[in-house]
Scaffold this motif. Structure first.
Motif, PDB file in Angstrom:
ATOM      1  N   MET A  65       0.806  -1.208   0.000  1.00 59.01           N
ATOM      2  CA  MET A  65       0.000   0.000   0.000  1.00 59.01           C
ATOM      3  C   MET A  65       0.850   1.274   0.000  1.00 59.01           C
ATOM      4  N   PRO A  66       2.046   1.280   0.563  1.00 59.52           N
ATOM      5  CA  PRO A  66       2.864   2.498   0.500  1.00 59.52           C
ATOM      6  C   PRO A  66       3.113   2.968  -0.928  1.00 59.52           C
ATOM      7  N   GLU A  67       3.054   2.050  -1.871  1.00 60.11           N
ATOM      8  CA  GLU A  67       3.247   2.421  -3.274  1.00 60.11           C
ATOM      9  C   GLU A  67       2.109   3.298  -3.805  1.00 60.11           C
ATOM     10  N   HIS A  68       1.035   3.430  -3.056  1.00 56.51           N
ATOM     11  CA  HIS A  68      -0.089   4.277  -3.464  1.00 56.51           C
ATOM     12  C   HIS A  68       0.040   5.711  -2.964  1.00 56.51           C
ATOM     13  N   ALA A  69       1.128   6.055  -2.308  1.00 53.86           N
ATOM     14  CA  ALA A  69       1.255   7.373  -1.677  1.00 53.86           C
ATOM     15  C   ALA A  69       1.054   8.525  -2.658  1.00 53.86           C
ATOM     16  N   ALA A  70       1.686   8.472  -3.807  1.00 53.00           N
ATOM     17  CA  ALA A  70       1.561   9.579  -4.771  1.00 53.00           C
ATOM     18  C   ALA A  70       0.126   9.696  -5.274  1.00 53.00           C
ATOM     19  N   ALA A  71      -0.492   8.551  -5.588  1.00 53.95           N
ATOM     20  CA  ALA A  71      -1.878   8.578  -6.077  1.00 53.95           C
ATOM     21  C   ALA A  71      -2.832   9.062  -4.993  1.00 53.95           C
ATOM     22  N   LEU A  72      -2.576   8.655  -3.743  1.00 50.73           N
ATOM     23  CA  LEU A  72      -3.419   9.096  -2.633  1.00 50.73           C
ATOM     24  C   LEU A  72      -3.294  10.604  -2.427  1.00 50.73           C
ATOM     25  N   ALA A  73      -2.071  11.113  -2.482  1.00 49.38           N
ATOM     26  CA  ALA A  73      -1.856  12.559  -2.334  1.00 49.38           C
ATOM     27  C   ALA A  73      -2.587  13.322  -3.438  1.00 49.38           C
ATOM     28  N   THR A  74      -2.528  12.825  -4.652  1.00 47.68           N
ATOM     29  CA  THR A  74      -3.210  13.478  -5.774  1.00 47.68           C
ATOM     30  C   THR A  74      -4.719  13.450  -5.579  1.00 47.68           C
ATOM     31  N   LEU A  75      -5.246  12.289  -5.189  1.00 41.45           N
ATOM     32  CA  LEU A  75      -6.692  12.170  -4.960  1.00 41.45           C
ATOM     33  C   LEU A  75      -7.172  13.173  -3.919  1.00 41.45           C
ATOM     34  N   VAL A  76      -6.486  13.229  -2.803  1.00 40.19           N
ATOM     35  CA  VAL A  76      -6.896  14.139  -1.729  1.00 40.19           C
ATOM     36  C   VAL A  76      -6.740  15.592  -2.169  1.00 40.19           C
ATOM     37  N   ALA A  77      -5.638  15.917  -2.823  1.00 41.43           N
ATOM     38  CA  ALA A  77      -5.426  17.297  -3.274  1.00 41.43           C
ATOM     39  C   ALA A  77      -6.507  17.730  -4.266  1.00 41.43           C
ATOM     40  N   GLN A  78      -6.878  16.846  -5.167  1.00 46.66           N
ATOM     41  CA  GLN A  78      -7.890  17.188  -6.170  1.00 46.66           C
ATOM     42  C   GLN A  78      -9.298  17.245  -5.591  1.00 46.66           C
ATOM     43  N   ASN A  79      -9.493  16.681  -4.406  1.00 52.39           N
ATOM     44  CA  ASN A  79     -10.817  16.632  -3.780  1.00 52.39           C
ATOM     45  C   ASN A  79     -10.843  17.343  -2.439  1.00 52.39           C
ATOM     46  N   ARG A  80      -9.909  18.262  -2.268  1.00 53.84           N
ATOM     47  CA  ARG A  80      -9.764  18.967  -0.992  1.00 53.84           C
ATOM     48  C   ARG A  80     -11.090  19.579  -0.513  1.00 53.84           C
ATOM     49  N   GLU A  81     -11.737  20.322  -1.361  1.00 51.94           N
ATOM     50  CA  GLU A  81     -12.990  20.992  -0.960  1.00 51.94           C
ATOM     51  C   GLU A  81     -14.070  19.967  -0.616  1.00 51.94           C
ATOM     52  N   HIS A  82     -14.179  18.935  -1.409  1.00 52.38           N
ATOM     53  CA  HIS A  82     -15.168  17.881  -1.197  1.00 52.38           C
ATOM     54  C   HIS A  82     -14.919  17.156   0.131  1.00 52.38           C
ATOM     55  N   LEU A  83     -13.676  16.783   0.407  1.00 50.98           N
ATOM     56  CA  LEU A  83     -13.347  16.044   1.624  1.00 50.98           C
ATOM     57  C   LEU A  83     -13.401  16.919   2.866  1.00 50.98           C
ATOM     58  N   GLN A  84     -13.142  18.191   2.698  1.00 49.31           N
ATOM     59  CA  GLN A  84     -13.144  19.147   3.816  1.00 49.31           C
ATOM     60  C   GLN A  84     -14.471  19.143   4.564  1.00 49.31           C
ATOM     61  N   ALA A  85     -15.556  18.933   3.865  1.00 47.75           N
ATOM     62  CA  ALA A  85     -16.884  19.028   4.492  1.00 47.75           C
ATOM     63  C   ALA A  85     -17.036  18.091   5.681  1.00 47.75           C
ATOM     64  N   TYR A  86     -16.638  16.822   5.529  1.00 44.53           N
ATOM     65  CA  TYR A  86     -16.860  15.850   6.603  1.00 44.53           C
ATOM     66  C   TYR A  86     -15.608  15.108   7.057  1.00 44.53           C
ATOM     67  N   LEU A  87     -14.514  15.241   6.312  1.00 42.76           N
ATOM     68  CA  LEU A  87     -13.290  14.514   6.663  1.00 42.76           C
ATOM     69  C   LEU A  87     -12.053  15.409   6.618  1.00 42.76           C
ATOM     70  N   PRO A  88     -12.059  16.499   7.358  1.00 42.22           N
ATOM     71  CA  PRO A  88     -10.886  17.384   7.307  1.00 42.22           C
ATOM     72  C   PRO A  88      -9.600  16.701   7.783  1.00 42.22           C
ATOM     73  N   ALA A  89      -9.708  15.633   8.563  1.00 43.28           N
ATOM     74  CA  ALA A  89      -8.515  14.933   9.037  1.00 43.28           C
ATOM     75  C   ALA A  89      -7.755  14.263   7.897  1.00 43.28           C
ATOM     76  N   VAL A  90      -8.394  14.085   6.742  1.00 44.84           N
ATOM     77  CA  VAL A  90      -7.754  13.459   5.588  1.00 44.84           C
ATOM     78  C   VAL A  90      -6.868  14.456   4.827  1.00 44.84           C
ATOM     79  N   LEU A  91      -7.101  15.736   4.995  1.00 46.29           N
ATOM     80  CA  LEU A  91      -6.425  16.746   4.185  1.00 46.29           C
ATOM     81  C   LEU A  91      -4.893  16.728   4.253  1.00 46.29           C
ATOM     82  N   PRO A  92      -4.264  16.377   5.370  1.00 45.56           N
ATOM     83  CA  PRO A  92      -2.797  16.307   5.379  1.00 45.56           C
ATOM     84  C   PRO A  92      -2.224  15.275   4.398  1.00 45.56           C
ATOM     85  N   LEU A  93      -3.067  14.387   3.894  1.00 44.30           N
ATOM     86  CA  LEU A  93      -2.603  13.389   2.929  1.00 44.30           C
ATOM     87  C   LEU A  93      -2.440  13.973   1.537  1.00 44.30           C
TER      88      LEU A  93
END
Length: 166
Positions: free
Chosen positions: A1-29
């Motif tokens: 799973m560590p090999e997914h780090a770049a893809a995970l960072a991209t997913l979270v960055a591209q969905n920052r506003e969407h995730l912020q609503a209910y999962l702000p703890a995910v944003l550091p990813l």
């Protein structure tokens, strides 16, 4: 799973506003270093049996994550949480992925109860819980600090005997 780090960072960055609503703890990813550190810690916790996490793909695109947490082997229960990027919602991906994790939890893991909690305004998660056959068990009043205020959490659960994998 560590090999997914770049893809995970991209997913979270591209969905920052969407995730912020209910999962702000995910944003550091949203940065690769944060994602790598998080995934390394998740692997350590998985080795201890505390947390299990899966990444959800649509084709080759990482579109979300599902996690079993607060795993209590003695009482055979856990909590489930998940998120999907906005472009992947409404396509049945979350339903299928969460259903697969529930089948694993109730099958090989031999758990008896899985609980899902979501903030009062998170209508999509409430609808998903109902689609999966979860029972609404109640509301935890002002149980989560979100955006500078306490919010109610709706509690849903499904028992092994009630789960339908199809």
């Amino acid at each position: 799973m560590p090999e997914h780090a770049a893809a995970l960072a991209t997913l979270v960055a591209q969905n920052r506003e969407h995730l912020q609503a209910y999962l702000p703890a995910v944003l550091p990813l949203a940065c690769p270093d944060g994602a790598r550190a998080y995934l390394a810690h998740a692997c350590e916790r998985a080795a201890l049996g505390e947390v299990l996490e899966w990444h959800v793909f649509s084709g080759t695109a990482l579109c979300g994550s599902i996690r079993l947490k607060d795993i209590d082997a003695a009482d055979r229960k856990a909590k489930i949480g998940y998120y999907l990027g906005r472009p992947f919602q409404g396509r049945g991906i979350a339903s299928a992925a969460v259903r697969a994790v529930l089948a694993h939890a109730f099958g090989p893991l031999r758990l008896h109860r899985i609980e899902l909690q979501c903030a009062a305004g998170n209508l999509a998660s409430m609808a998903l819980a109902r689609r999966l056959g979860c029972t609404h068990e109640g509301v935890l009043r002002q149980a989560e600090w979100l955006h500078g205020a306490f919010v109610d959490l709706h509690v849903y659960a499904v028992l092994q005997a009630d789960f339908r994998p199809d």
